[in-house]
Design an enzyme around this catalytic site. Structure first.
Site, PDB file in Angstrom:
ATOM      1  N   ASP A   1     -14.577  -1.830   0.410  1.00 18.60           N
ATOM      2  CA  ASP A   1     -14.652  -0.525  -0.242  1.00 18.60           C
ATOM      3  C   ASP A   1     -16.100  -0.128  -0.458  1.00 18.60           C
ATOM      4  OD1 ASP A   1     -11.987  -0.941  -0.286  1.00 18.60           O
ATOM      5  OD2 ASP A   1     -11.725  -0.722  -2.455  1.00 18.60           O
ATOM      6  N   ALA A   2     -16.914  -1.124  -0.822  1.00 21.61           N
ATOM      7  CA  ALA A   2     -18.314  -0.829  -1.118  1.00 21.61           C
ATOM      8  C   ALA A   2     -19.036  -0.353   0.147  1.00 21.61           C
ATOM      9  CB  ALA A   2     -18.996  -2.055  -1.697  1.00 21.61           C
ATOM     10  N   GLU A   3     -18.730  -0.974   1.266  1.00 20.16           N
ATOM     11  CA  GLU A   3     -19.369  -0.556   2.516  1.00 20.16           C
ATOM     12  C   GLU A   3     -18.928   0.856   2.901  1.00 20.16           C
ATOM     13  OE1 GLU A   3     -20.059  -4.811   4.809  1.00 20.16           O
ATOM     14  OE2 GLU A   3     -18.041  -4.038   4.612  1.00 20.16           O
TER      15      GLU A   3
ATOM     16  N   GLU B   1      15.686   7.582   7.442  1.00 21.97           N
ATOM     17  CA  GLU B   1      14.361   7.345   6.853  1.00 21.97           C
ATOM     18  C   GLU B   1      14.518   7.105   5.363  1.00 21.97           C
ATOM     19  OE1 GLU B   1      11.799  10.872   7.736  1.00 21.97           O
ATOM     20  OE2 GLU B   1      13.494  11.248   9.053  1.00 21.97           O
TER      21      GLU B   1
ATOM     22  N   LYS C   1      21.805   9.145  -2.026  1.00 23.99           N
ATOM     23  CA  LYS C   1      21.035   8.861  -3.229  1.00 23.99           C
ATOM     24  C   LYS C   1      21.427   7.512  -3.822  1.00 23.99           C
ATOM     25  CE  LYS C   1      19.069  11.857  -5.554  1.00 23.99           C
ATOM     26  NZ  LYS C   1      18.644  13.219  -5.783  1.00 23.99           N
TER      27      LYS C   1
ATOM     28  N   ASP D   1      10.103   9.322  -3.218  1.00 21.86           N
ATOM     29  CA  ASP D   1      10.220  10.083  -4.454  1.00 21.86           C
ATOM     30  C   ASP D   1       8.870  10.697  -4.814  1.00 21.86           C
ATOM     31  OD1 ASP D   1      11.452  11.192  -6.566  1.00 21.86           O
ATOM     32  OD2 ASP D   1      11.714   9.339  -7.711  1.00 21.86           O
TER      33      ASP D   1
ATOM     34  N   TYR E   1       3.173  11.123   3.549  1.00 22.35           N
ATOM     35  CA  TYR E   1       4.014  10.629   4.637  1.00 22.35           C
ATOM     36  C   TYR E   1       4.648  11.817   5.347  1.00 22.35           C
ATOM     37  CZ  TYR E   1       3.737   5.768   3.143  1.00 22.35           C
ATOM     38  OH  TYR E   1       3.293   4.510   2.842  1.00 22.35           O
TER      39      TYR E   1
ATOM     40  N   GLU F   1       6.004  14.224   2.484  1.00 22.35           N
ATOM     41  CA  GLU F   1       6.082  13.955   1.054  1.00 22.35           C
ATOM     42  C   GLU F   1       4.744  13.437   0.536  1.00 22.35           C
ATOM     43  OE1 GLU F   1       8.985  14.825  -0.021  1.00 22.35           O
ATOM     44  OE2 GLU F   1       9.355  13.863  -1.961  1.00 22.35           O
TER      45      GLU F   1
ATOM     46  N   CYS G   1      -5.482 -16.388 -33.632  1.00 24.11           N
ATOM     47  CA  CYS G   1      -4.073 -16.011 -33.741  1.00 24.11           C
ATOM     48  C   CYS G   1      -3.264 -16.752 -32.676  1.00 24.11           C
ATOM     49  CB  CYS G   1      -3.941 -14.506 -33.550  1.00 24.11           C
ATOM     50  SG  CYS G   1      -2.241 -13.945 -33.517  1.00 24.11           S
TER      51      CYS G   1
ATOM     52  N   ARG H   1       5.962  22.930  -1.975  1.00 29.40           N
ATOM     53  CA  ARG H   1       7.281  23.478  -1.679  1.00 29.40           C
ATOM     54  C   ARG H   1       7.572  24.706  -2.543  1.00 29.40           C
ATOM     55  NH1 ARG H   1      12.511  22.942  -3.648  1.00 29.40           N
ATOM     56  NH2 ARG H   1      14.078  23.296  -2.038  1.00 29.40           N
TER      57      ARG H   1
ATOM     58  N   LYS I   1      13.956   7.954   1.528  1.00 29.03           N
ATOM     59  CA  LYS I   1      13.731   9.188   0.781  1.00 29.03           C
ATOM     60  C   LYS I   1      12.669   8.896  -0.271  1.00 29.03           C
ATOM     61  CE  LYS I   1      16.199  12.974  -1.463  1.00 29.03           C
ATOM     62  NZ  LYS I   1      15.251  13.190  -2.543  1.00 29.03           N
TER      63      LYS I   1
ATOM     64  N   CYS J   1      -5.178  -7.335 -33.367  1.00 30.09           N
ATOM     65  CA  CYS J   1      -5.288  -8.390 -34.357  1.00 30.09           C
ATOM     66  C   CYS J   1      -6.711  -8.921 -34.250  1.00 30.09           C
ATOM     67  CB  CYS J   1      -4.287  -9.509 -34.059  1.00 30.09           C
ATOM     68  SG  CYS J   1      -4.662 -11.032 -34.938  1.00 30.09           S
TER      69      CYS J   1
ATOM     70  N   CYS K   1      -1.332  -8.758 -38.807  1.00 30.46           N
ATOM     71  CA  CYS K   1      -0.719  -9.285 -37.593  1.00 30.46           C
ATOM     72  C   CYS K   1       0.628  -9.946 -37.906  1.00 30.46           C
ATOM     73  CB  CYS K   1      -1.675 -10.295 -36.958  1.00 30.46           C
ATOM     74  SG  CYS K   1      -0.938 -11.173 -35.566  1.00 30.46           S
TER      75      CYS K   1
ATOM     76  N   LYS L   1      19.319  12.015   9.292  1.00 34.43           N
ATOM     77  CA  LYS L   1      19.314  13.268  10.042  1.00 34.43           C
ATOM     78  C   LYS L   1      19.997  13.028  11.381  1.00 34.43           C
ATOM     79  CE  LYS L   1      14.943  14.220   7.799  1.00 34.43           C
ATOM     80  NZ  LYS L   1      13.508  13.969   7.832  1.00 34.43           N
TER      81      LYS L   1
ATOM     82  N   SER M   1      16.412  22.179   0.533  1.00 39.20           N
ATOM     83  CA  SER M   1      16.680  20.862  -0.035  1.00 39.20           C
ATOM     84  C   SER M   1      17.815  20.253   0.777  1.00 39.20           C
ATOM     85  CB  SER M   1      17.010  20.972  -1.511  1.00 39.20           C
ATOM     86  OG  SER M   1      18.145  21.767  -1.658  1.00 39.20           O
ATOM     87  N   LEU M   2      18.284  19.104   0.376  1.00 37.57           N
ATOM     88  CA  LEU M   2      19.329  18.427   1.137  1.00 37.57           C
ATOM     89  C   LEU M   2      20.573  18.264   0.284  1.00 37.57           C
ATOM     90  CD1 LEU M   2      17.227  15.523   2.705  1.00 37.57           C
ATOM     91  CD2 LEU M   2      17.992  17.601   3.833  1.00 37.57           C
TER      92      LEU M   2
ATOM     93  N   CYS N   1       0.005 -13.980 -37.239  1.00 39.64           N
ATOM     94  CA  CYS N   1      -0.904 -14.831 -38.027  1.00 39.64           C
ATOM     95  C   CYS N   1      -1.297 -14.216 -39.360  1.00 39.64           C
ATOM     96  CB  CYS N   1      -2.147 -15.183 -37.214  1.00 39.64           C
ATOM     97  SG  CYS N   1      -3.290 -13.804 -37.037  1.00 39.64           S
TER      98      CYS N   1
HETATM   99  S1  IVH Z   1      13.760  15.980   5.148  1.00 47.51           S
HETATM  100  C1  IVH Z   1      15.402  20.048   6.064  1.00 47.51           C
HETATM  101  N1  IVH Z   1      12.936  13.505   4.871  1.00 47.51           N
HETATM  102  O1  IVH Z   1      13.801  15.069  -0.399  1.00 47.51           O
HETATM  103  C2  IVH Z   1      14.811  18.709   5.841  1.00 47.51           C
HETATM  104  N2  IVH Z   1      13.024  14.884   2.949  1.00 47.51           N
HETATM  105  O2  IVH Z   1      16.273  16.761  -1.279  1.00 47.51           O
HETATM  106  C3  IVH Z   1      14.240  18.589   4.499  1.00 47.51           C
HETATM  107  N3  IVH Z   1      12.255  13.821   0.886  1.00 47.51           N
HETATM  108  O3  IVH Z   1      12.574  18.340  -0.587  1.00 47.51           O
HETATM  109  C4  IVH Z   1      13.648  17.340   4.070  1.00 47.51           C
HETATM  110  N4  IVH Z   1      11.749  11.867   1.792  1.00 47.51           N
HETATM  111  O4  IVH Z   1      10.913  16.422  -0.834  1.00 47.51           O
HETATM  112  C5  IVH Z   1      13.193  14.670   4.258  1.00 47.51           C
HETATM  113  N5  IVH Z   1      12.177  11.307   4.758  1.00 47.51           N
HETATM  114  C6  IVH Z   1      12.436  12.467   4.159  1.00 47.51           C
HETATM  115  C7  IVH Z   1      12.229  12.665   2.771  1.00 47.51           C
HETATM  116  C8  IVH Z   1      12.545  13.901   2.202  1.00 47.51           C
HETATM  117  C9  IVH Z   1      11.767  12.584   0.665  1.00 47.51           C
HETATM  118  C10 IVH Z   1      12.443  14.843  -0.155  1.00 47.51           C
HETATM  119  C11 IVH Z   1      11.841  16.176   0.170  1.00 47.51           C
HETATM  120  C12 IVH Z   1      12.964  17.165   0.077  1.00 47.51           C
HETATM  121  C13 IVH Z   1      13.998  16.427  -0.718  1.00 47.51           C
HETATM  122  C14 IVH Z   1      15.366  16.860  -0.270  1.00 47.51           C
END
Ligand code: IVH
Length: 662
Positions: free
Chosen positions: A33-35, A113, A311, A117, A221, A171, A426, A136, A115, A421, A403, A287, A82-83, A406
């Site tokens: 890291d230092a380099e 893949e 989920k 967070d 990612y 993400e 202690c 988003r 998901k 303390c 404490c 997907k 969203s999904l 003690c």
């Molecule tokens: S695909 C139309 N892939 O999950 C395709 N989403 O509830 C839309 N998320 O808003 C998303 N990992 O923020 C996709 N490998 C992944 C994901 C991912 C996390 C999140 C994303 C999206 C939410 C969907």
């Protein structure tokens, strides 16, 4: 002049880009890291002296520029949907069946893949350069966070692609370790804590000052590649491979599944393994792989019909805080712990949760008797996230004045949120500090776990960490549940720990604010325990990452006569008290970076390296602008050629040997 500056800037940029990719995308750093920091600082200095060479894709933009007044709202090229969720295998099977019906009998594959967070973000590239980044938002319109996104090291600032314009969606996350570090810092600084990595990722991306985002170690990612708002290749899997080939970070934990059973297997695997990942996931995204089939399936108003989020069960639960106890840590810090009515959170029974400190309790508005939401994440201790309902008979909590172990007075140290303390004798502090000293990442004393430490301290056999080294097998055998064999094993473990390197011993001392990393830096820059003990504040602060707070704490520690006496005893016990210095500050070759090439007449490569290092120089493998000297023997090849090309001085063995004497 300006041409050579431009050349050096280009060269530094290229080098930094390569190291960024090695470190942030491939997880295979080649330099420290230092380099890296040194290269970055050199580039920053050149760019600020020569603003005419500024570039929007220079690695220096990663450090974060000026703050802004607010974020501009931007429309997305196509909605960020969203999904739909599947909450159990039955719902996943229903999704599979519906897809099969709509695809009408044809075979199909899944791309599965993790998901992640975090929060999703769309990044636009034009002519190979990062052009803009948009959160988003509500899916239709997001906020322009381009300057902040540029500081995310795993997000390429430029790529070579076959399209003049394209968009990458993915993400933004904060790794667990970065999250823990951030909260520890915030706790020390008396700032409110983030509830989870997702909130802190969102908070860090949406600050007005890019330098703050830069300091937060966010990661990006990629999971979607769009050209003119549409996928540009035939399958989702291929687009992931394209993204990866272009230099984006694409999660390696993915799988193409040919059946529902395979998909379910992937989901089950990661549900079990989620704690082993360095970041939080809350499920799996599946997907339909073929883009043609995706088109066939289409969208509902809010989500694609070709994807589903499987989920994992929530790791939150509600329960009642029945009491709040106080634990005393190795540096004497008092930590309130909530005793909970036991509750199961994703298969684990939880009955305690940390509350960090008084301020955190105040922030939560928590009193004993309240119903709270708790969250368990990874292997960390569960924490209270919020008060759900106030208890009918609620009682406020106060940090005790003395404490609980003690009885010594407790004090709130100025500038800290923690109460401590004050007694160094202690037993609670002592147990914690012995446990820390013996632990795996410190002195690694095999067999010396919590139960043993408890007994050793209670029986008075260990009153400080040096006492460990005078323990005998006979003393150990007198303890509960201890046979001759285990006693011998522990003695062997203690013996082995005598040779642990100095950084471990330093971190084992339990000096406040001196963790493993700081201990490493101190050992490398001080070279010995003696040098550390006698260092001035100024000398300490010349060590990277050591500021006034840390140096103050070290000085205070060594000012205590009993701590100095402890070190003397550890010395007498023949523990390692010196460490190889990283950069000897002195020596005729101090500050020189030297490359060896070819066969030298008398010195072996190893011997030459030893001599150079002893004289304060550094030996590296490849010739660059940073190289000070190339030492060439017979049959020297391309390195010599490059040195000549770059105008770097070339020495023979004799010149090297003479330089050592000067
Ligand atoms: S695909 C139309 N892939 O999950 C395709 N989403 O509830 C839309 N998320 O808003 C998303 N990992 O923020 C996709 N490998 C992944 C994901 C991912 C996390 C999140 C994303 C999206 C939410 C969907």
């Amino acid at each position: 002049m300006s041409e050579s500056v431009q050349a050096e800037i280009d060269q530094l940029r290229g080098e930094l880009r390569r190291h960024e990719r090695l470190y942030y995308v491939l997880d295979q750093p080649e330099i420290t890291d230092a380099e890296y920091d040194a290269l970055m600082r050199r580039l920053q200095a050149l760019e600020s002296a020569h603003p005419e060479f500024a570039a929007p894709d220079s690695p220096t933009v990663r450090v974060g520029g000026a703050a802004r007044d607010g974020f501009v709202k931007v429309d997305h090229s196509s909605p960020m949907l969203s999904l739909d969720n599947a909450l159990n295998p039955g719902e996943l099977a229903a999704f599979d069946q519906r897809a099969a019906e709509l695809i009408a009998g044809d075979e199909f594959l899944y791309a599965a893949e993790l998901k992640l967070d975090g929060l999703s973000m769309a990044v636009h590239y034009r002519d190979g350069l990062l052009h803009s980044a948009v959160t988003r938002g509500d899916g239709r319109t997001g906020e322009d966070v381009t300057e902040n996104a540029r500081t995310i090291r795993s997000l390429p600032l430029r790529v070579s692609a076959s399209w003049p314009a394209f968009e990458v969606r993915g993400e933004v996350i904060m790794p667990k370790a970065a999250f823990e570090r951030l909260n520890t810092e915030r706790e020390r600084g008396g700032l409110p804590l983030y509830a989870n990595p997702r909130n802190s990722a969102a908070g860090s991306l949406r600050v007005l000052e890019p330098a703050i985002t830069a300091s937060r170690q966010l990661d990006f990612y990629a999971y979607l590649l769009l050209v003119e708002g549409k996928p540009a290749v035939e399958s989702h899997w291929e687009s992931l491979e394209q993204l990866s080939g272009m230099g984006f970070k694409v999660n390696v934990n993915r799988r193409r599944a040919a059946s529902l059973a395979e998909l379910q297997q992937f989901c089950d695997h990661w549900e079990r393994q989620r704690d082993s990942l360095p970041y939080e996931i809350d499920g799996v995204v599946a997907k339909i792989d073929s883009i043609a089939q995706q088109e066939q399936l289409g969208f509902t108003a809010k989500a694609p019909r070709w994807a589903i989020a499987y989920k994992f069960p929530a790791r939150q639960a509600e329960t009642v805080v029945e009491a709040i106890d106080v634990q005393v840590g190795r540096t004497g810090v008092l930590t309130p712990v909530a005793r909970l009515r036991p509750v199961t959170v994703s298969g684990v029974t939880v009955s305690n949760a940390t509350l960090h400190n008084e301020e955190e309790i105040g922030r939560l508005g928590l009193m004993i008797g309240d119903t709270v939401v708790i969250e368990r994440s990874g292997d960390v201790i569960p924490k209270v996230v919020a008060v759900k309902a106030q208890g009918v008979e609620r009682r406020a909590f106060e940090i005790p004045k003395s404490c609980p172990v003690c009885g010594a007075p407790v004090m709130r140290v100025e500038g800290e949120v923690a109460s401590r303390c004050l007694s160094t004798n202690c037993p609670a502090r002592l147990k914690e500090s012995v446990r820390w000293f013996a632990s795996r990442s410190v002195m690694d004393i095999d067999g010396m776990g919590e139960v043993l430490v408890e007994q050793l301290v209670d029986k008075g056999l260990v009153r400080n960490v040096a006492d460990i080294y005078s323990l005998t097998a006979d003393q150990l055998q007198d303890l509960d549940r201890m046979g001759a064999k285990s006693a011998a094993r522990i003695i062997a473990g203690i013996e082995a720990s005598r040779s642990r390197p100095l950084p471990r011993l330093i971190s084992g001392l339990g000096i406040a604010f001196v963790g493993e990393r700081t201990a490493q830096l101190l050992a490398e820059n001080m070279g010995s325990m003696d040098a550390l003990m006698t260092a001035t504040a100024e000398q300490l602060q010349s060590v990277p990452e050591v500021g006034p707070k840390v140096s103050e704490s070290i000085l205070r520690f060594f000012a205590e006569p009993h701590n100095r006496a402890l070190i003397e005893r550890l010395k007498a016990e023949r523990l390692v008290m010196t460490h190889e210095m990283r950069r000897p500050a002195t020596g005729p070759l101090a500050g020189k970076t030297i490359v060896l090439t070819g066969t030298l007449p008398t010195l072996s490569r190893e011997r030459a390296t030893e001599l150079i290092e002893a004289a304060g120089g550094k030996v590296t493998g490849s010739v660059s602008k940073k190289t000070s000297v190339v030492v060439a023997g017979s049959d020297a090849g391309s390195k010599l050629e490059k040195a000549t090309l770059l105008g770097i001085p070339v020495w023979d063995e004799e010149t090297l040997l003479r330089s050592l004497e000067s």
